[in-house]
Motif scaffolding. Sequence first.
Motif, PDB file in Angstrom:
ATOM      1  N   ARG A   5      -0.784 -29.116 -29.663  1.00  0.00           N
ATOM      2  CA  ARG A   5      -0.565 -28.080 -30.730  1.00  0.00           C
ATOM      3  C   ARG A   5       0.286 -26.942 -30.021  1.00  0.00           C
ATOM      4  NH1 ARG A   5      -5.823 -27.119 -33.726  1.00  0.00           N
ATOM      5  NH2 ARG A   5      -4.686 -25.677 -34.661  1.00  0.00           N
ATOM      6  N   GLU A   8       3.796 -27.737 -29.354  1.00  0.00           N
ATOM      7  CA  GLU A   8       4.528 -27.467 -30.565  1.00  0.00           C
ATOM      8  C   GLU A   8       4.908 -26.087 -31.070  1.00  0.00           C
ATOM      9  OE1 GLU A   8       2.272 -29.507 -33.644  1.00  0.00           O
ATOM     10  OE2 GLU A   8       2.320 -31.621 -32.653  1.00  0.00           O
ATOM     11  N   ARG A   9       3.906 -25.534 -30.819  1.00  0.00           N
ATOM     12  CA  ARG A   9       4.215 -23.870 -31.257  1.00  0.00           C
ATOM     13  C   ARG A   9       5.356 -23.251 -30.150  1.00  0.00           C
ATOM     14  NH1 ARG A   9      -2.045 -22.134 -32.361  1.00  0.00           N
ATOM     15  NH2 ARG A   9      -2.392 -23.448 -34.393  1.00  0.00           N
ATOM     16  N   ASP A  73       2.760 -16.897 -34.715  1.00  0.00           N
ATOM     17  CA  ASP A  73       3.063 -17.782 -33.944  1.00  0.00           C
ATOM     18  C   ASP A  73       4.332 -17.723 -33.453  1.00  0.00           C
ATOM     19  OD1 ASP A  73       0.473 -19.185 -33.471  1.00  0.00           O
ATOM     20  OD2 ASP A  73       0.792 -19.920 -35.547  1.00  0.00           O
ATOM     21  N   VAL A 102       2.330 -19.278 -43.823  1.00  0.00           N
ATOM     22  CA  VAL A 102       1.790 -20.297 -43.027  1.00  0.00           C
ATOM     23  C   VAL A 102       3.067 -21.419 -43.477  1.00  0.00           C
ATOM     24  CG1 VAL A 102       0.281 -22.154 -42.840  1.00  0.00           C
ATOM     25  CG2 VAL A 102      -0.465 -19.713 -43.092  1.00  0.00           C
ATOM     26  N   GLY A 104       3.561 -25.368 -42.116  1.00  0.00           N
ATOM     27  CA  GLY A 104       3.075 -26.361 -41.350  1.00  0.00           C
ATOM     28  C   GLY A 104       1.747 -25.814 -40.536  1.00  0.00           C
ATOM     29  N   ASP A 105       1.948 -25.903 -39.094  1.00  0.00           N
ATOM     30  CA  ASP A 105       0.752 -25.601 -38.229  1.00  0.00           C
ATOM     31  C   ASP A 105       1.202 -23.993 -37.614  1.00  0.00           C
ATOM     32  OD1 ASP A 105      -1.670 -26.131 -37.346  1.00  0.00           O
ATOM     33  OD2 ASP A 105      -0.809 -26.871 -35.349  1.00  0.00           O
ATOM     34  N   LEU A 106       2.053 -23.357 -38.190  1.00  0.00           N
ATOM     35  CA  LEU A 106       2.205 -22.112 -37.638  1.00  0.00           C
ATOM     36  C   LEU A 106       1.878 -21.013 -38.581  1.00  0.00           C
ATOM     37  CD1 LEU A 106       5.823 -22.797 -36.217  1.00  0.00           C
ATOM     38  CD2 LEU A 106       3.908 -22.682 -34.994  1.00  0.00           C
ATOM     39  N   ILE A 225      -5.687 -18.929 -32.193  1.00  0.00           N
ATOM     40  CA  ILE A 225      -5.234 -20.001 -32.928  1.00  0.00           C
ATOM     41  C   ILE A 225      -5.107 -19.374 -34.165  1.00  0.00           C
ATOM     42  CG2 ILE A 225      -5.360 -22.269 -33.971  1.00  0.00           C
ATOM     43  CD1 ILE A 225      -7.135 -23.093 -31.635  1.00  0.00           C
ATOM     44  N   THR A 227      -3.627 -20.019 -37.119  1.00  0.00           N
ATOM     45  CA  THR A 227      -3.922 -21.062 -38.483  1.00  0.00           C
ATOM     46  C   THR A 227      -5.618 -21.354 -38.297  1.00  0.00           C
ATOM     47  OG1 THR A 227      -3.024 -22.909 -37.078  1.00  0.00           O
ATOM     48  CG2 THR A 227      -1.535 -21.429 -38.695  1.00  0.00           C
ATOM     49  N   GLY A 228      -6.029 -21.117 -37.206  1.00  0.00           N
ATOM     50  CA  GLY A 228      -7.541 -21.451 -37.144  1.00  0.00           C
ATOM     51  C   GLY A 228      -8.554 -20.845 -38.472  1.00  0.00           C
TER      52      GLY A 228
END
Length: 692
Positions: A5, A8-9, A73, A102, A104-106, A225, A227-228
């Motif tokens: 992860r 990816e960021r 991110d 937000v 995706g995962d960012l 994190i 997005t956590g």
Amino acid sequence: MIEARILERVAALFMLLALAFAAPVNAQGIGSDRISVELVADGQPRPGQEWTLALHFTPSSPEWHGYWSNPGDAGLGMDLKWQLPDGWKAGEPQYPLPQRLVVGDLMNHIYEGPFTVLVPITVPRQAALGNTAPISVVASYLACTDKICVPQEAQLTLDPAKLARDPRFGKWRAAIVPPLGSEAGFEFKGDRLRIGIPLPAVSDLAGEPHLFIATGDIGQGQQVIYTGTQTFIREGDLLVVEVPLASIAIPDTVEFEATPRPPRIEGILDLGNGTGVRFSAMPTDVPLEGVKPVRGGPQPVLWQLLLAALVGGMLLNVMPCVFPILSLKALTLAKAGGDEHAARHDALAYAAGVVLACAGLGLAILALRSAGEQVGWAFQLQNPVVVVGLFLLALALTANFLGVFEVPGFAISGGKPSRGSSFATGLLAAFVATPCTGPFMALALGAALVIPPLDGLLVFVALGIGLALPFLLVGFVPAIRARLPRPGPWMEKFRRWMALPMGLTVLALGWLIWRIGGAGFLFMTLLLGMVLLLWLTLAGRLQAQGRSGPVFAVLALFMGAALAFLPQPQAQVRAAEGLLKPVAFSDEALAQARATGRPVFLWFTADWCVTCKVNESVAIEREDTKESFDKAGVIAIRADWTRPDEEISRMLTQQGVAGVPLYLWYAPGQDAEQLPQVLTPDLLAEKARASR
């Protein structure tokens, strides 16, 4: 999994940067066409005062957004390169509440639509504004959509000689996230960052709260994190927030040395209701079991704040700053004897005036703070025109006590008290009697500035009830009234004697006017005072002949016009150095003093605060204190709040108080210890001896 992860960021960040620098720009280079920016000043700069500049950003279309100082991110924060005159300094930018985007995962921390960033500018006392070079800044920032990012750059210039206050500043200040009144704490627990924020239980925490971390580098090879899932735990007046962390994935072929943990973590707590608070956290223990507040004991709930304000108002009756109007109170007490029905009505009318004045001052403070102004209790005494008005009022009261003139139906003029006169006396008493904070008041008024506005206003109402409570007891308890002297001819002699303390008040206010504006400003005030006395003498003679006419109405109009057009002084008289040879307060001066590893004594004072001056003569400006400080190597710092100072106001708010006096003792390596507001002669010397 975590390493994947993170990679990816990192890849996403490099992709955004590549898109940014590959995007087309203006022919002259990088422009500001996607999000334009203008540089706006909050009026003219003044020597020795903090000046505020605004960077107002306007997207060219709704699809573009800007970024907070920590973009999250991906993205880039704003970079400012200032060109300022020698000695001028730009402070940290102040931002409105950011939003979360937000994808995706960012997660990015952004602003959609127009937004404004304020930048405080420190103007030196010796600044010669007429010869100041233009002020300019190169602002570099990023404008993005959900598909592309474009770097923006704008060179902006101001001419300090051609400035007027922009009417939009009130709205912009109101949007800036206010600072929390108390210091937070943080600790790291494995893969979690735990932050304890002292937030009163009565504060509104609804919707979906979120913690924005401004400190980008948390050290030890870890990162937030964004997005956590953040965990919020409420334990009374302490809000504990846990933020998930992840280890930074570094290939074995790359040399990497983890940075240390930061000494301070800053950020914004989004309360989930469209508002937020800025916090600053220091390393400390933040347990989840049997949670205890980060700073001292638990912050009280609303009923405790109301009780503290009530007791503080009662004690205010005997504080030194109330002495100038004891003459008014003494006459009111004396005239409350006799007829029980009249005494009760007189006490109620007086209490109504006191409570209304305290509530009005509280409402003004809360309204100004909601508009972004850094003000505290007794802020009205920082206005030179208000001080001149009080000087003229005290001068008129002195003449009234001496029998120069009478105010028909007004209790202090020797006549029978009426509801209207008692109400007016209460208004006057509260306005003049509250320039300083006493015991219990600091806790209540400091909390009143961060809890919901309606609850905060109730705290100020409770303060007024406490101030008026002794007079209510006199009016409603016959046994107390029976102990008062009976009204008679003695009261006229007593009234004339009361001209002495009121005359001393006139001298004290004259000294304060000189301190605020210098000899020229005092001279103009004395001229107004002479006109006032001549007019009142004429009014008294006309009254003796039974034909006063509209003389008081004309006088009120003249004095009102004179105060309205009275020019503001540009600078105040600098304080004498004093025995302790204190350093002038600033955040930088305090940080430098604490970095020496020596004890630090910081006191907040004002020339209009009688309690402050009494403490200085009794406990601070003493040879024993100086000798003990010299032996222990104590560094003394003085914060003078006679005139408005946003840096001092912010520090008072951080300490959870609303006014002066405030005394802080910093032992080496320790947080601030608040000392009592009424200092005993040996307290400071004992603290210094104990620190050797």
